[in-house]
Design a protein around this motif. Structure first.
Motif, PDB file in Angstrom:
ATOM      1  N   GLU A  91      -3.175  -3.946  47.487  1.00  8.92           N
ATOM      2  CA  GLU A  91      -3.374  -5.374  47.240  1.00  8.92           C
ATOM      3  C   GLU A  91      -4.554  -5.622  46.318  1.00  8.92           C
ATOM      4  N   GLU A  92      -5.535  -4.730  46.370  1.00  2.00           N
ATOM      5  CA  GLU A  92      -6.709  -4.846  45.501  1.00  2.00           C
ATOM      6  C   GLU A  92      -6.548  -4.069  44.203  1.00  2.00           C
ATOM      7  N   GLY A  93      -5.395  -3.480  43.989  1.00  5.75           N
ATOM      8  CA  GLY A  93      -5.155  -2.722  42.765  1.00  5.75           C
ATOM      9  C   GLY A  93      -5.828  -1.371  42.734  1.00  5.75           C
ATOM     10  N   ILE A  94      -6.087  -0.810  43.913  1.00  2.86           N
ATOM     11  CA  ILE A  94      -6.757   0.490  44.012  1.00  2.86           C
ATOM     12  C   ILE A  94      -5.733   1.533  44.429  1.00  2.86           C
ATOM     13  N   ALA A  95      -5.704   2.643  43.721  1.00  2.00           N
ATOM     14  CA  ALA A  95      -4.738   3.694  44.023  1.00  2.00           C
ATOM     15  C   ALA A  95      -5.110   4.389  45.328  1.00  2.00           C
ATOM     16  N   ALA A  96      -4.100   4.786  46.094  1.00  2.00           N
ATOM     17  CA  ALA A  96      -4.302   5.538  47.341  1.00  2.00           C
ATOM     18  C   ALA A  96      -3.496   6.822  47.266  1.00  2.00           C
ATOM     19  N   GLU A  97      -4.138   7.936  47.648  1.00  4.38           N
ATOM     20  CA  GLU A  97      -3.467   9.227  47.590  1.00  4.38           C
ATOM     21  C   GLU A  97      -3.780  10.010  48.855  1.00  4.38           C
ATOM     22  N   SER A  98      -2.755  10.541  49.494  1.00  4.80           N
ATOM     23  CA  SER A  98      -2.957  11.367  50.685  1.00  4.80           C
ATOM     24  C   SER A  98      -2.504  12.791  50.395  1.00  4.80           C
ATOM     25  N   VAL A  99      -3.166  13.739  51.059  1.00  2.83           N
ATOM     26  CA  VAL A  99      -2.971  15.158  50.796  1.00  2.83           C
ATOM     27  C   VAL A  99      -2.715  15.864  52.133  1.00  2.83           C
ATOM     28  N   HIS A 100      -1.823  16.829  52.137  1.00  4.88           N
ATOM     29  CA  HIS A 100      -1.612  17.649  53.334  1.00  4.88           C
ATOM     30  C   HIS A 100      -2.665  18.753  53.360  1.00  4.88           C
ATOM     31  N   ASP A 101      -3.444  18.765  54.429  1.00  3.77           N
ATOM     32  CA  ASP A 101      -4.581  19.682  54.494  1.00  3.77           C
ATOM     33  C   ASP A 101      -4.701  20.379  55.833  1.00  3.77           C
ATOM     34  N   ALA A 102      -4.407  19.691  56.938  1.00  2.00           N
ATOM     35  CA  ALA A 102      -4.705  20.212  58.271  1.00  2.00           C
ATOM     36  C   ALA A 102      -3.792  21.355  58.677  1.00  2.00           C
ATOM     37  N   ILE A 103      -2.634  21.472  58.031  1.00  2.00           N
ATOM     38  CA  ILE A 103      -1.696  22.539  58.343  1.00  2.00           C
ATOM     39  C   ILE A 103      -1.248  23.197  57.042  1.00  2.00           C
ATOM     40  N   HIS A 104      -0.744  24.410  57.143  1.00  2.00           N
ATOM     41  CA  HIS A 104      -0.334  25.146  55.949  1.00  2.00           C
ATOM     42  C   HIS A 104       0.916  24.551  55.307  1.00  2.00           C
TER      43      HIS A 104
END
Length: 468
Positions: free
Chosen positions: A114-127
């Motif tokens: 909504e604020e025009g900010i990109a969001a990115e999530s990464v898989h890290d906790a498991i292989h």
């Protein structure tokens, strides 16, 4: 600038999301959010571990002339506020797999967009992220052995590099709140040390010797046969790739097939954690519902007194009571004993596994939603790849087999400190007069195991429609 939002990944090395945030020309603003919605499900011992891990991570950042911003509030409000304050164009975080975490993350993502900010999530906790190891039909495996075969043979990523000091923004945050400021009392248990240095020291010690005896020693609670890394894995003070790489080096140093098999067995336990993460990711309702499907047919008993005796370690079954008292003292319990106390609650006391899960959630320093839900539903014969309902652990035989000299029992049940091992393991068979003579302050068994075993099997047969 980029924001990296730490959650259950309180480390700088082998943090894929942090490495991703730093892999640009933009400086990284690290933050952690003390979200009241999440803290509602927390406990004093876990928050104590969290605060220690946060301070350790803040020291790492401060040594590089940056800091970890520790802020309080709903994540969907404060993460966009941090992004706006530092003129951020992107926020990065590592994935979590519980329903509560995913609901929070959806709200944060929507607020950022909504604020025009990109969001990115990464898989890290498991292989291997959920959906990457699947059967030919279906979204995930419900039988571990099939999952393990594929998990074992998949290539594992190398540990992610930590960011350089030049990658980090020169920020300074407010002091980390205390337990009391967050509304928590001091924990009854003595929390383990949860820092990256402590995690690495434990990995080094374990991989230098005990890992080679893991198959033979891991089920004996009086011995130091397990890694005790679960609190570190819970808070992510060590990364899964760094840990796996250490076990692979141990396998290379192993002398003989037996030692290599022990290393492989420990890796198999790591795979169990990932198996349960996959199951939870596709079945978030299993935190409150039976995976097996026969939700309302099981006739769990209501018995507050029996539940209280189990929680206090006052059941009159020594190995069970030792485990429950270890939990109260240390915020941790040996894995073999976790299975025994869970089986005792559900099959001997005939109490709903959710009551046990809730107690573990409140008392374990290493409580992990996926792992604990999976373990409790396994023990109660309601989950994936579960213990068959007709195989009921005999707590006396288990105590004699895995604590033959009663060392573990005596450590945590001082009323039995002077009792002979045979009397401890035969406690259920002794007369009242003999029990009074041997250990007058320790209770008689609160239920008869043989009777309750038959009742448990009949209860499950009725639930499954197999009884007459």
């Amino acid at each position: 600038m980029n924001v990296f939002w730490h959650r259950r990944d309180l480390r700088a090395t082998d943090n894929r999301g942090l490495a991703r945030a730093a892999a640009t020309d933009e400086s990284v603003v690290p933050c952690f959010v003390l979200d009241p919605t999440v803290l509602e499900h927390a406990s004093p011992v876990r928050v104590a571990c969290l605060l220690e891990a946060l301070e350790d991570l803040r020291s790492w950042y401060r040594d590089r002339e940056s800091d970890l911003l520790v802020v309080r509030g709903e994540a969907s409000a404060v993460v966009p506020e941090i992004a706006a304050e530092y003129d951020v164009t992107r926020v990065v975080w590592n994935e979590d797999y519980s329903g509560l975490a995913r609901e929070r993350d959806r709200a944060v993502r929507a607020a950022l967009e909504e604020e025009g900010i990109a969001a990115e999530s990464v898989h890290d906790a498991i292989h291997h992220e959920p959906g990457s190891i699947t059967p030919n039909q279906g979204e995930h495996y419900s039988v571990f052995s099939y999952f393990w075969t594929k998990w074992r043979d998949r290539d594992k990523r190398d540990p992610a590099a930590e960011p350089a000091a030049d990658d980090l923004a020169a920020v300074s945050g407010e002091p980390t709140p205390t337990l009391a400021a967050l509304g928590f009392n001091e924990p009854a248990a003595t929390p383990p040390t949860v820092t990256t240095a402590a995690a690495r020291e434990r990995v080094a010690d374990f991989c230098s010797g005990p890992i080679y005896d893991y198959v033979e020693r891991r089920d004996f609670p009086a011995e130091s046969g397990t890694s005790r890394l679960s609190p570190q894995l819970k808070w992510g003070t060590i990364g899964p790739r760094e840990l796996y790489a250490a076990t692979e080096r141990a396998a290379e140093r192993a002398e003989g097939d037996g030692n290599r098999e022990s290393v492989r067995e420990f890796q198999r336990q790591l795979a169990w954690r990932e198996f349960y993460a996959h199951v939870l990711a596709f079945n978030p309702e299993t935190v409150t519902e039976n995976f097996s499907g026969y939700e309302h047919e099981i006739e769990w008993r209501e018995d507050p007194d029996a539940l209280a005796a189990w929680q206090a370690g006052e059941t009159g079954y020594p190995i069970v009571d030792a485990g429950m008292r270890q939990l109260r003292r240390e915020g941790w319990m040996h894995n073999r004993v976790r299975m025994l106390v869970a089986a005792f609650l559900t099959k001997d006391l005939l109490l709903d596994w959710r009551a046990g899960y809730d107690w573990f959630r409140r008392t374990l320093a290493d409580h992990d939603t996926a792992n604990d839900v999976g373990g409790w539903q396994w023990a109660s014969s309601t989950g994936t790849d579960a213990q068959p309902y007709f195989r009921v652990f005999n707590p006396m035989k288990q105590g004699r087999e895995y604590d033959p000299d009663a060392e573990y029992i005596r450590e945590y049940v001082p009323e039995l400190a002077d009792a002979p091992a045979d009397d401890i393991h035969d406690w259920h068979e002794l007369s009242d007069d003999d029990r009074e003579r041997i250990a007058p302050d320790y209770p008689a068994p609160i239920v008869d195991h043989g009777t309750r075993r038959e009742q448990a099997i009949a209860m499950f047969e009725r639930a499954r429609g197999e009884g007459s």
